[in-house]
Design a protein around this motif. Structure first.
Motif, PDB file in Angstrom:
ATOM      1  N   ALA A  96       0.820  -1.217   0.000  1.00 48.84           N
ATOM      2  CA  ALA A  96       0.000   0.000   0.000  1.00 48.84           C
ATOM      3  C   ALA A  96       0.850   1.263   0.000  1.00 48.84           C
ATOM      4  CB  ALA A  96      -0.944  -0.012   1.200  1.00 48.84           C
ATOM      5  N   THR A  97       2.058   1.195   0.560  1.00 53.52           N
ATOM      6  CA  THR A  97       2.899   2.401   0.560  1.00 53.52           C
ATOM      7  C   THR A  97       3.305   2.805  -0.854  1.00 53.52           C
ATOM      8  OG1 THR A  97       4.871   1.023   0.863  1.00 53.52           O
ATOM      9  CG2 THR A  97       3.786   1.859   2.847  1.00 53.52           C
ATOM     10  N   ARG A  98       3.350   1.848  -1.779  1.00 54.24           N
ATOM     11  CA  ARG A  98       3.657   2.206  -3.174  1.00 54.24           C
ATOM     12  C   ARG A  98       2.508   2.965  -3.819  1.00 54.24           C
ATOM     13  NH1 ARG A  98       5.583  -3.302  -3.687  1.00 54.24           N
ATOM     14  NH2 ARG A  98       3.962  -3.720  -5.233  1.00 54.24           N
ATOM     15  N   PHE A  99       1.328   2.857  -3.241  1.00 54.04           N
ATOM     16  CA  PHE A  99       0.166   3.621  -3.725  1.00 54.04           C
ATOM     17  C   PHE A  99      -0.073   4.863  -2.877  1.00 54.04           C
ATOM     18  CE2 PHE A  99      -0.513  -0.790  -5.008  1.00 54.04           C
ATOM     19  CZ  PHE A  99      -0.816  -0.648  -6.350  1.00 54.04           C
ATOM     20  N   ARG A 100       0.945   5.250  -2.084  1.00 57.65           N
ATOM     21  CA  ARG A 100       0.916   6.481  -1.283  1.00 57.65           C
ATOM     22  C   ARG A 100      -0.134   6.394  -0.178  1.00 57.65           C
ATOM     23  NH1 ARG A 100       0.542   9.988  -6.781  1.00 57.65           N
ATOM     24  NH2 ARG A 100       2.459   9.224  -7.735  1.00 57.65           N
ATOM     25  N   HIS A 101      -0.242   5.237   0.442  1.00 58.40           N
ATOM     26  CA  HIS A 101      -1.145   5.034   1.572  1.00 58.40           C
ATOM     27  C   HIS A 101      -0.403   4.307   2.676  1.00 58.40           C
ATOM     28  CE1 HIS A 101      -5.104   6.380   0.052  1.00 58.40           C
ATOM     29  NE2 HIS A 101      -4.588   6.088  -1.139  1.00 58.40           N
ATOM     30  N   ARG A 102      -0.825   4.548   3.909  1.00 61.25           N
ATOM     31  CA  ARG A 102      -0.107   3.973   5.041  1.00 61.25           C
ATOM     32  C   ARG A 102      -0.436   2.498   5.257  1.00 61.25           C
ATOM     33  NH1 ARG A 102      -4.446   6.753   7.081  1.00 61.25           N
ATOM     34  NH2 ARG A 102      -5.788   5.616   8.550  1.00 61.25           N
ATOM     35  N   ASP A 103      -1.636   2.049   4.844  1.00 58.60           N
ATOM     36  CA  ASP A 103      -2.008   0.652   5.040  1.00 58.60           C
ATOM     37  C   ASP A 103      -3.054   0.264   4.007  1.00 58.60           C
ATOM     38  OD1 ASP A 103      -4.432   1.751   5.975  1.00 58.60           O
ATOM     39  OD2 ASP A 103      -3.786   1.658   8.053  1.00 58.60           O
ATOM     40  N   VAL A 104      -3.465  -1.017   4.063  1.00 56.31           N
ATOM     41  CA  VAL A 104      -4.409  -1.532   3.074  1.00 56.31           C
ATOM     42  C   VAL A 104      -5.777  -0.893   3.239  1.00 56.31           C
ATOM     43  CG1 VAL A 104      -5.518  -3.625   2.204  1.00 56.31           C
ATOM     44  CG2 VAL A 104      -3.147  -3.702   2.937  1.00 56.31           C
ATOM     45  N   PHE A 105      -6.205  -0.672   4.479  1.00 53.12           N
ATOM     46  CA  PHE A 105      -7.548  -0.125   4.674  1.00 53.12           C
ATOM     47  C   PHE A 105      -7.643   1.309   4.161  1.00 53.12           C
ATOM     48  CE2 PHE A 105     -11.015   1.715   7.218  1.00 53.12           C
ATOM     49  CZ  PHE A 105     -12.020   0.852   6.846  1.00 53.12           C
ATOM     50  N   SER A 106      -6.590   2.105   4.356  1.00 50.73           N
ATOM     51  CA  SER A 106      -6.597   3.466   3.804  1.00 50.73           C
ATOM     52  C   SER A 106      -6.695   3.428   2.288  1.00 50.73           C
ATOM     53  CB  SER A 106      -5.330   4.195   4.246  1.00 50.73           C
ATOM     54  OG  SER A 106      -5.232   5.449   3.609  1.00 50.73           O
ATOM     55  N   LEU A 107      -5.979   2.494   1.664  1.00 53.86           N
ATOM     56  CA  LEU A 107      -6.075   2.335   0.210  1.00 53.86           C
ATOM     57  C   LEU A 107      -7.477   1.893  -0.195  1.00 53.86           C
ATOM     58  CD1 LEU A 107      -4.741   2.150  -2.600  1.00 53.86           C
ATOM     59  CD2 LEU A 107      -3.990  -0.153  -1.985  1.00 53.86           C
ATOM     60  N   ALA A 108      -8.073   0.986   0.579  1.00 50.17           N
ATOM     61  CA  ALA A 108      -9.425   0.525   0.265  1.00 50.17           C
ATOM     62  C   ALA A 108     -10.445   1.648   0.396  1.00 50.17           C
ATOM     63  CB  ALA A 108      -9.792  -0.636   1.183  1.00 50.17           C
ATOM     64  N   GLU A 109     -10.249   2.537   1.344  1.00 51.76           N
ATOM     65  CA  GLU A 109     -11.170   3.668   1.491  1.00 51.76           C
ATOM     66  C   GLU A 109     -11.148   4.572   0.264  1.00 51.76           C
ATOM     67  OE1 GLU A 109      -9.862   5.339   5.219  1.00 51.76           O
ATOM     68  OE2 GLU A 109     -11.657   4.582   6.236  1.00 51.76           O
ATOM     69  N   GLU A 110      -9.957   4.801  -0.295  1.00 53.94           N
ATOM     70  CA  GLU A 110      -9.905   5.635  -1.503  1.00 53.94           C
ATOM     71  C   GLU A 110     -10.555   4.921  -2.687  1.00 53.94           C
ATOM     72  OE1 GLU A 110      -6.788   7.856  -4.528  1.00 53.94           O
ATOM     73  OE2 GLU A 110      -6.117   7.217  -2.543  1.00 53.94           O
ATOM     74  N   LEU A 111     -10.294   3.630  -2.819  1.00 55.76           N
ATOM     75  CA  LEU A 111     -10.929   2.890  -3.906  1.00 55.76           C
ATOM     76  C   LEU A 111     -12.442   2.914  -3.767  1.00 55.76           C
ATOM     77  CD1 LEU A 111      -8.574  -0.232  -4.132  1.00 55.76           C
ATOM     78  CD2 LEU A 111      -8.709   1.677  -5.737  1.00 55.76           C
ATOM     79  N   TYR A 112     -12.932   2.760  -2.543  1.00 56.97           N
ATOM     80  CA  TYR A 112     -14.376   2.785  -2.321  1.00 56.97           C
ATOM     81  C   TYR A 112     -14.953   4.152  -2.652  1.00 56.97           C
ATOM     82  CZ  TYR A 112     -18.834   2.237   0.112  1.00 56.97           C
ATOM     83  OH  TYR A 112     -20.170   2.186   0.432  1.00 56.97           O
ATOM     84  N   ALA A 113     -14.213   5.213  -2.330  1.00 53.52           N
ATOM     85  CA  ALA A 113     -14.711   6.568  -2.595  1.00 53.52           C
ATOM     86  C   ALA A 113     -14.653   6.919  -4.073  1.00 53.52           C
ATOM     87  CB  ALA A 113     -13.903   7.585  -1.788  1.00 53.52           C
ATOM     88  N   ARG A 114     -13.726   6.350  -4.829  1.00 52.11           N
ATOM     89  CA  ARG A 114     -13.558   6.732  -6.230  1.00 52.11           C
ATOM     90  C   ARG A 114     -14.451   5.943  -7.178  1.00 52.11           C
ATOM     91  NH1 ARG A 114      -7.191   7.456  -7.449  1.00 52.11           N
ATOM     92  NH2 ARG A 114      -8.057   7.999  -9.476  1.00 52.11           N
ATOM     93  N   VAL A 115     -15.121   4.910  -6.683  1.00 51.39           N
ATOM     94  CA  VAL A 115     -16.024   4.155  -7.552  1.00 51.39           C
ATOM     95  C   VAL A 115     -17.357   4.877  -7.613  1.00 51.39           C
ATOM     96  CG1 VAL A 115     -17.290   1.983  -7.806  1.00 51.39           C
ATOM     97  CG2 VAL A 115     -14.907   1.961  -7.108  1.00 51.39           C
ATOM     98  N   PRO A 116     -17.868   5.208  -8.805  1.00 55.47           N
ATOM     99  CA  PRO A 116     -19.165   5.897  -8.898  1.00 55.47           C
ATOM    100  C   PRO A 116     -20.289   5.010  -8.377  1.00 55.47           C
ATOM    101  CG  PRO A 116     -18.427   5.161 -11.063  1.00 55.47           C
ATOM    102  CD  PRO A 116     -17.283   4.942 -10.134  1.00 55.47           C
ATOM    103  N   ARG A 117     -21.188   5.603  -7.606  1.00 52.86           N
ATOM    104  CA  ARG A 117     -22.286   4.856  -7.007  1.00 52.86           C
ATOM    105  C   ARG A 117     -23.592   5.599  -7.244  1.00 52.86           C
ATOM    106  NH1 ARG A 117     -19.782   1.097  -4.054  1.00 52.86           N
ATOM    107  NH2 ARG A 117     -17.592   1.528  -3.560  1.00 52.86           N
ATOM    108  N   ASN A 118     -24.686   4.907  -7.120  1.00 44.95           N
ATOM    109  CA  ASN A 118     -26.001   5.503  -7.264  1.00 44.95           C
ATOM    110  C   ASN A 118     -26.292   6.413  -6.084  1.00 44.95           C
ATOM    111  OD1 ASN A 118     -26.341   4.008  -9.596  1.00 44.95           O
ATOM    112  ND2 ASN A 118     -27.247   2.280  -8.472  1.00 44.95           N
ATOM    113  N   ALA A 119     -27.215   7.321  -6.294  1.00 46.97           N
ATOM    114  CA  ALA A 119     -27.609   8.215  -5.203  1.00 46.97           C
ATOM    115  C   ALA A 119     -28.382   7.490  -4.125  1.00 46.97           C
ATOM    116  CB  ALA A 119     -28.444   9.381  -5.760  1.00 46.97           C
TER     117      ALA A 119
END
Length: 429
Positions: A96-119
């Motif tokens: 995860a540090t290669r993706f500029r995140h401190r751990d896997v969960f921080s990386l997962a939070e960004e992935l979850y936020a960047r996926v478009p979702r329905n209202a």
């Protein structure tokens, strides 16, 4: 405002609409105009994003990871599910540090936020299906101990030529019963692991064969190893073992019978660990929270098994009027349980190494006194004689199995407390 300025006011964080957005320098603002339609605002924002490029630039590593795991990210109901999936695919905190995140969960939070979702709000995640207690696997875990007790009884009641036949038939029946107990229930592993084994049968067959051989060696040494080592060090009888505790090679049936009876506590410990981890996986909202909740669960299941094995050792030693051999039996039972738990949760490499190291240590303890009989090689017997002289023959298997069990316990504390180890899907590790 300068001519040609962006209609987005960076100071106020609002859109400049109407005449104010079209005026040049020196013009006074006119009457407020109607706000721009939401569609126009969204179009303007999209145009600005296209003009400025991606947030992290064209080399955005998270974007590439998102493309690889888009299906996982789109169906996830929370970041923890994405984190578990990433861990199952081998993404660690160091990765995860290669993706500029401190751990896997921080990386997962960004992935979850960047996926478009329905209202529309997503439904709450349904609890993962907890393993069920079935009568079939409960009875199968009792079968090795029952057949082992029947074999020991047959050896005690027979003499002469029928004794080897009883021993051979009993060993075959116990082996088949143990195989059946390990193929069903909590000790068999999840269905996803079975499908993976089918897809990679040749490689997994080679990986699974070595632990079986080491396990058979360790159980065989627990049965006749101490007597054989004593005979090698003292120059005792060269007659084959008779299967009785007072023969030329004393046979330790009490610890082996206790280990066979412990198949049932081992299955229940694995069931409690799997069921508790599934419940905590549904309630946790972070990898650290899940790890903190599962660590005491793993420790409790391990301690429960050791307590049950200790009670069975005392019972078998009392009934058979033999030494319980608690030290080597407890360490061997701990080693076998940890190796099986790791194998069930798709970690096969470490158990094979630990079992092999313990078996190699016991084999070396038998080989060194034999090699010491050669001319000029008496010094090879010194390490074994020193250890046995200080602690007895039981020190060899106890030391070998305890060292391997401690290594597996440390490894299990790092791997079996991850969300990916208890997720219903995922690639094996």
């Amino acid at each position: 405002m300068p001519s040609g300025a962006d209609p987005w006011d960076r100071r106020s964080g609002e859109w400049l609409t109407g005449d104010l957005a079209e005026q040049g320098p020196g013009h006074a603002p006119g009457p407020p105009a109607a706000p721009a339609p939401p569609g126009a605002v969204a179009d303007a924002r999209s145009e600005r994003k296209r003009a400025t490029g991606p947030r992290r630039g064209s080399g955005d590593p998270v974007k590439a990871l998102l493309h690889r795991h888009r299906e996982l990210c789109e169906r996830a109901v929370d970041p923890l599910e994405i984190a578990a999936g990433l861990e199952a695919h081998g993404v660690t905190d160091r990765t995860a540090t290669r993706f500029r995140h401190r751990d896997v969960f921080s990386l997962a939070e960004e992935l979850y936020a960047r996926v478009p979702r329905n209202a529309e709000p997503r439904p709450e995640p349904a609890p993962l299906p907890a393993p069920r207690v079935r009568a079939g696997w409960v009875l199968l875990t009792l079968l090795p101990g029952a057949l082992g007790a029947a074999t020991v009884t047959g050896l005690r009641l027979t003499h002469g030529q029928p004794r080897p036949l009883v021993a051979l038939g009993g060993l075959l029946a116990v082996a088949l019963a143990t195989r059946a107990a390990l193929r069903h229930g909590p000790l068999a592993g999840p269905s996803g692991a079975r499908a993976w084994r089918t897809a990679t049968a040749p490689r997994v067959w080679r990986t699974a064969t070595a632990p079986r051989v080491w396990t058979l060696w360790l159980l065989g040494y627990a049965l006749v190893g101490d007597g054989l080592l004593h005979a090698l060090l003292t120059g005792g009888s060269d007659a084959p073992p008779t299967g009785s505790p007072d023969g030329p090679w004393p046979t330790a049936t009490a610890p082996v019978l206790a280990l066979l009876l412990a198949c049932a506590p081992a299955a229940w410990s694995a069931h409690l660990l799997a069921a508790g981890a599934r419940r905590r996986l549904a309630r946790s909202r972070g990898l650290e929270d899940f790890t903190a909740a599962v660590k005491p669960l793993l420790t409790g299941a391990f301690a429960l098994f050791l307590a049950a094995l200790g009670a069975l050792l005392a019972l078998c030693g009392t009934v058979l009027h033999e030494p319980a051999a608690s030290a080597q039996a407890l360490t061997l039972g701990a080693l076998l349980l940890l190796a099986r738990l790791l194998t069930v949760h798709r970690h096969r490499h470490a158990p094979a190494l630990a079992l092999g190291a313990a078996a190699a240590t016991e084999a070396a303890a038998l080989a060194l006194p034999t090699a010491g009989r050669l001319p000029g090689c008496a010094f090879l017997t010194t390490p074994v004689e020193t250890l046995v002289g200080a602690w007895g023959e039981a020190a060899v298997p106890a030391l070998a199995c305890a060292t391997a069990a401690l290594a597996l316990l440390w490894h299990a504390g790092r791997t079996l407390t991850r969300a990916s180890a208890h997720a219903p899907t995922g690639a094996p590790q």
